[in-house]
Design an enzyme around this catalytic site. Structure first.
Site, short mmCIF file in Angstrom:
data_model
loop_
_atom_site.label_atom_id
_atom_site.label_comp_id
_atom_site.label_asym_id
_atom_site.label_seq_id
_atom_site.Cartn_x
_atom_site.Cartn_y
_atom_site.Cartn_z
N TYR A 234 0.82 -1.21 0.00
CA TYR A 234 0.00 0.00 0.00
C TYR A 234 0.86 1.27 0.00
CZ TYR A 234 -4.81 -1.61 0.76
OH TYR A 234 -6.07 -2.13 0.62
N LYS B 203 2.61 -15.28 2.97
CA LYS B 203 2.78 -15.98 1.69
C LYS B 203 4.27 -16.30 1.59
CE LYS B 203 1.14 -17.63 -2.19
NZ LYS B 203 0.17 -18.75 -2.26
N ASP C 162 -3.72 -18.00 1.00
CA ASP C 162 -4.75 -18.69 0.20
C ASP C 162 -5.48 -19.72 1.06
OD1 ASP C 162 -2.33 -20.09 0.31
OD2 ASP C 162 -2.44 -20.84 -1.75
N ASP D 29 -6.64 -6.47 4.16
CA ASP D 29 -7.74 -5.79 3.47
C ASP D 29 -8.72 -6.84 2.94
OD1 ASP D 29 -9.19 -3.71 2.15
OD2 ASP D 29 -8.19 -4.27 0.27
N ASP E 103 -12.64 -8.29 4.78
CA ASP E 103 -13.95 -8.25 4.12
C ASP E 103 -14.58 -9.64 4.11
OD1 ASP E 103 -13.80 -5.55 3.50
OD2 ASP E 103 -14.39 -5.82 1.40
C1 IPM Z 1 -10.46 -0.58 3.83
C2 IPM Z 1 -10.70 0.00 2.46
C3 IPM Z 1 -9.51 0.89 2.11
C4 IPM Z 1 -8.28 0.00 2.05
C5 IPM Z 1 -9.65 1.71 0.81
C6 IPM Z 1 -10.90 2.57 0.85
C7 IPM Z 1 -8.46 2.56 0.54
O1 IPM Z 1 -10.90 -1.01 1.53
O2 IPM Z 1 -10.35 0.20 4.79
O3 IPM Z 1 -10.41 -1.81 3.94
O4 IPM Z 1 -7.98 -0.61 1.03
O5 IPM Z 1 -7.59 -0.08 3.08
MG MG Z 2 -11.04 -2.94 2.37
#
Ligand code: IPM
Ligand code: MG
Length: 364
Positions: free
Chosen positions: A136, A191, A223, A247, A251
């Site tokens: 990042y 990884k 993975d 990230d 999710d």
């Molecule tokens: C998160 C989001 C952010 C990230 C984006 C909006 C830059 O997806 O906070 O997980 O990738 O960190």
């Molecule tokens: Mg995110």
């Protein structure tokens, strides 16, 4: 008096933060709140997604309560002006390296999960994502003409994945210490079978572990971790990983719980100062329609009280109230199911406020 910088941002950010503020006010704590623009809203007003004035407010505050940023209208802008840069800039300039993303499956919402209820009932895992390093932020990055690779002379783009020893050490300490307050198990996701950066990650996490003999450490390739999260999520306790893998996995873990609309997050610096935000995004498609679920933001405010403001009791009150509202059958559209009562953003906020102030929850 604790100072809170309130940055609602774009899309549903505005309406969900409003509900979190109502909940905080209902608690009657000595908090001084100041609001500023961030993301696309700030770009429109000031020509930058993270104006100096907003950054200064965030720096001066004890904690930041953040909504969400991003809107289709700004996708055409150059990268450094896009709304997402605001949150990346805040993380970097405030040194918020430790991101806590709990994935908790509320008993009342077990059936909203895409997994079988028995796989997620009682799920309580904590993803700790390193937030200021990795691909990042790694330099160099950019576009250029390739001098080697498969197509020398062709246009190419590149980013740099990198982690220094201190960056890995500090996030490993955070993870082991968090595990001590939970079930004493850390899964470090890497990884290492392919990437130099993550072989180093694995080595350093293993070294730090020597200081925490009471915590179990397991290593898992990313993975496989993605697979295990949907196969047997309850086997995890604390998961620690780098910025990019975190990230993605956070999710995935969020969705196990039924709705990302329920999940708070905290991003902390080395002194427990933090930025608190829902794990979901700005959802511009439903903005301003009283449809968004404010609970993730309300629960983020609870995390803020617990982690930064040392107000554990007030945090408990918020969390208990959210459970009471769910038990009363109130649901925003994202978590609604047959037999429950669908309510809007504001009515959900009303119900949490009512639960906090001891009034009865009505289903209208
Ligand atoms: C998160 C989001 C952010 C990230 C984006 C909006 C830059 O997806 O906070 O997980 O990738 O960190
Ligand atoms: Mg995110």
């Amino acid at each position: 008096m604790a100072k809170i910088a309130v940055l609602p941002g774009d899309g549903i950010g505005v309406e969900i933060v409003e509900q979190a503020l109502r909940v905080l006010r209902a608690l009657d704590l000595p908090l001084e709140m100041q609001t500023a623009l961030v993301g696309g809203a700030a770009y429109e007003a000031h020509g930058h997604p993270l104006p100096d004035s907003t950054l200064a407010l965030a720096k001066a505050a004890d904690a930041v309560l953040f909504g969400a940023v991003g809107d289709f209208d700004f996708d055409h802008l150059e990268r450094h002006l896009r709304p997402e840069q605001a949150i990346l800039g805040l993380r970097k300039h405030l040194g918020l390296f430790a991101n806590f993303r709990p994935a908790l499956c509320y008993e009342q919402l077990m059936h909203a999960s895409s997994l079988k209820p028995e796989l997620v009932a009682g799920l309580d895992i904590l993803i700790i994502r390193e937030l200021t390093g990795d691909i990042y932020f790694g330099q160099p990055r950019g576009r250029r003409t390739a001098v080697d690779g498969h197509f020398p002379g062709a246009e190419e783009a590149f980013d740099t994945m990198r982690y220094s020893r201190p960056e890995i050490e500090r996030i490993a300490h955070v993870a082991f210490q968090a595990a001590r307050k939970r079930n004493r198990k850390v899964t470090s996701v890497d990884k290492a079978n392919v990437l130099e950066t993550f072989q180093f990650w694995k080595d350093v996490v293993t070294e730090v572990h020597a200081q925490y003999p009471d915590v179990e450490l397991e290593h898992m390739y990313v993975d496989n971790a993605a697979m295990q999260l949907v196969r047997a999520p309850k086997k995890f306790d604390v998961v620690v990983t780098g910025n990019m893998f975190g990230d993605i996995l956070s999710d995935e873990a969020a969705m196990l719980t039924g709705s990302i609309g329920m999940l708070p997050s905290a991003s902390l610096d080395a002194h427990n100062k933090g930025l608190y935000e829902p794990s979901h995004g700005s959802a511009p498609d439903i903005a301003g329609q009283d449809l968004a679920n404010p609970l993730a933001t309300i629960l983020s405010a609870a995390m803020m009280l617990r982690f930064t403001l040392q107000q554990a009791e007030a945090a408990d009150r918020i969390e208990r109230s959210v459970r009471a509202v769910l038990s009363a059958g109130l649901r925003t559209a994202d978590i609604w199911s047959e037999g429950t009562t669908k309510v809007g953003t504001r009515a959900m906020g009303d119900a949490v406020v009512a639960a906090i102030t001891g009034k009865t929850i009505t289903k209208s």
